[in-house]
Scaffold this motif. Sequence first.
Motif, short mmCIF file in Angstrom:
data_model
loop_
_atom_site.label_atom_id
_atom_site.label_comp_id
_atom_site.label_asym_id
_atom_site.label_seq_id
_atom_site.Cartn_x
_atom_site.Cartn_y
_atom_site.Cartn_z
N ARG A 294 34.02 44.47 34.83
CA ARG A 294 33.82 43.54 33.71
C ARG A 294 34.49 42.20 33.99
NH1 ARG A 294 34.91 48.42 30.81
NH2 ARG A 294 37.11 47.86 30.58
N LEU A 295 33.75 41.12 33.77
CA LEU A 295 34.30 39.77 33.85
C LEU A 295 35.01 39.49 32.53
CD1 LEU A 295 34.50 37.03 35.35
CD2 LEU A 295 32.37 36.39 34.23
N CYS A 521 29.49 41.04 39.65
CA CYS A 521 29.90 40.29 38.45
C CYS A 521 29.46 38.83 38.48
CB CYS A 521 31.41 40.36 38.27
SG CYS A 521 31.99 41.91 37.56
N LYS A 548 37.77 33.61 38.50
CA LYS A 548 37.22 34.63 37.60
C LYS A 548 38.15 35.85 37.59
CE LYS A 548 32.42 33.18 37.68
NZ LYS A 548 31.01 33.53 37.99
N ILE A 550 38.58 39.74 36.74
CA ILE A 550 37.67 40.89 36.69
C ILE A 550 38.49 42.17 36.53
CG2 ILE A 550 35.99 42.26 37.99
CD1 ILE A 550 35.15 39.65 39.36
N TYR A 552 38.23 46.04 37.16
CA TYR A 552 37.38 46.94 37.96
C TYR A 552 37.94 48.36 38.01
CZ TYR A 552 40.88 46.36 41.58
OH TYR A 552 42.07 46.35 42.28
#
Length: 553
Positions: A294-295, A521, A548, A550, A552
């Motif tokens: 998910r970003l 992503c 970014k 993230i 994971y």
Amino acid sequence: MHHRRCAQTVLLCDICETAPLQSYCEVCGVSLCVNCVGKHLSDLSKKHNVVPFLQRESTPNYRYPKCPKHAEKHCELHCDTCNIPVCSTCVSSDKHKGHKLSDILEKLSSKTQKLQNDLDELETRIHPRYEEMASDIQTKKAELEMKYGKLITAAEQEGEILHREITTIVNQRKSAIQEMKNKHLFTLNKNTDEITQKISELKQIISDLKSILKSKNIALTSTYKSRNSEFRTLPPKVRVTLPSFTPQKINTDQLCKMLGSLSPLSIDTEHGDTMNSAEAVSSPPVKPLLDEPRLTATIDTGYEKLYSVSCLRNEEVWTRGYSKIMKFINLQGKLRTSIKTKSGNQPRDITVTRDGDLVYTDRNTINLVKNKNIRTVITLQGWVPLHICSAASDDLLVTMHSDDYKQYKVVRYSGSTEKQTIQFDYQGRPLFSSDNNYKYISENRNLDICVADRSASAVVVVNRLGKLRFRYTGHPSNTKPSFYPAGITTDSQSHILISDSDHHRIHILDQNGQFLRYIQCDLHAPWGLCVDIRDNLFVAECYTAKVKKIQYL
């Protein structure tokens, strides 16, 4: 100097120590002159093998030691009872009467074998275990910051929950007080209006009475009706009892319980463990990979190009781009501070130490930034520092190339002291390619050193001693050499994460180099990578100049 040891004199007989030696007894290991050969052979208690000195064996047998009590004798036997070498004269004395004797060379052979066995055990079993224990301690120290950081975070989160609850209760109290105040004011205002109305009427009556008296008009006087009795009863007084606030005495113990409990620190030192016992090794909690990473945040850094990102434990990151300025930015994109390189050149790479200080490489120097002050800690001659990372031990691991670009190596520094150089494999071949500057570096939780060698299309992983463990050249399904790694980092699970900028994705490997999966992503040319203590991944996109964040795991 003893006359037999002097370099300017001839070698002398071991027995008389006056005449030049000519012969050698290979059994006894004694050098002999012409006159002493016969005397030596007269000892019939054992066999002798006298040869010309120059024809003796190049590696002679063990020499019998001279007896400390009988200078003319050699110890050919070993008294097992007294555990000492003895000569024939010693044996014939009463002191060793009835003692167990053995051939000294056999005893020596037995002792030599024991020495060899001890050496083998020390080299192959005991010493490696000590090394392993030392490595385990380094691993635990590397985990310490992360685990205690989690405890602090948990306490802070519990405190935030309690703060929110208290704020809610206080706001309810304030709202109730405001409502009481409004009712109080309404009642007083109503009472004021009634009194004001009466005062207005009284003023009018007074004015009328004065006019009648002044006019002396009989008609007005005769028709006058008094209203005084109406006003003799005063308006009711409003009595309001103000509310009061009674604070409760804060029970600190109860408050601490509301914030949760903290188990005590337990440190046990076990004594007398043997090699065969199993030492307890703490492991981080297992965090499985998410099916869909998910970003969670995107940060615009403002660089023309972005190359590196580095963080430790806060929701803030250091960044390095196509600029001489390094920026410290929070997750909202707000610039917290910025540092200009000492030389005015573009920095080559950045990292953050365990104390939270920034370190950057610049031309032939490595520099530490502390409280916005820049101090050059290492200056190199003949080598150029490239990429850098802070190790679990707080050492610095640096990739560098020679001035002529023909050699590449990894160097470990403790402070400004060079501790280790990693350059060649066990066959003397270079571990790293020599035709590209991009060689980002990271240390794994198991203390492996991981280098993303872009021009070699490979990730090179060596153990903490610098021995090659494996090379990763991309997903096994890829038949074409299309893997060009850029940034590299590792996490608490000993995963190795590698940015594949050409294919806009990140490879995840286990600590043994087995491919696990990709992270995509919506990434665009991912370059520099870092992971914080909560295993959040930060990715520096080269051309968008965005960082970014993230999740994971």
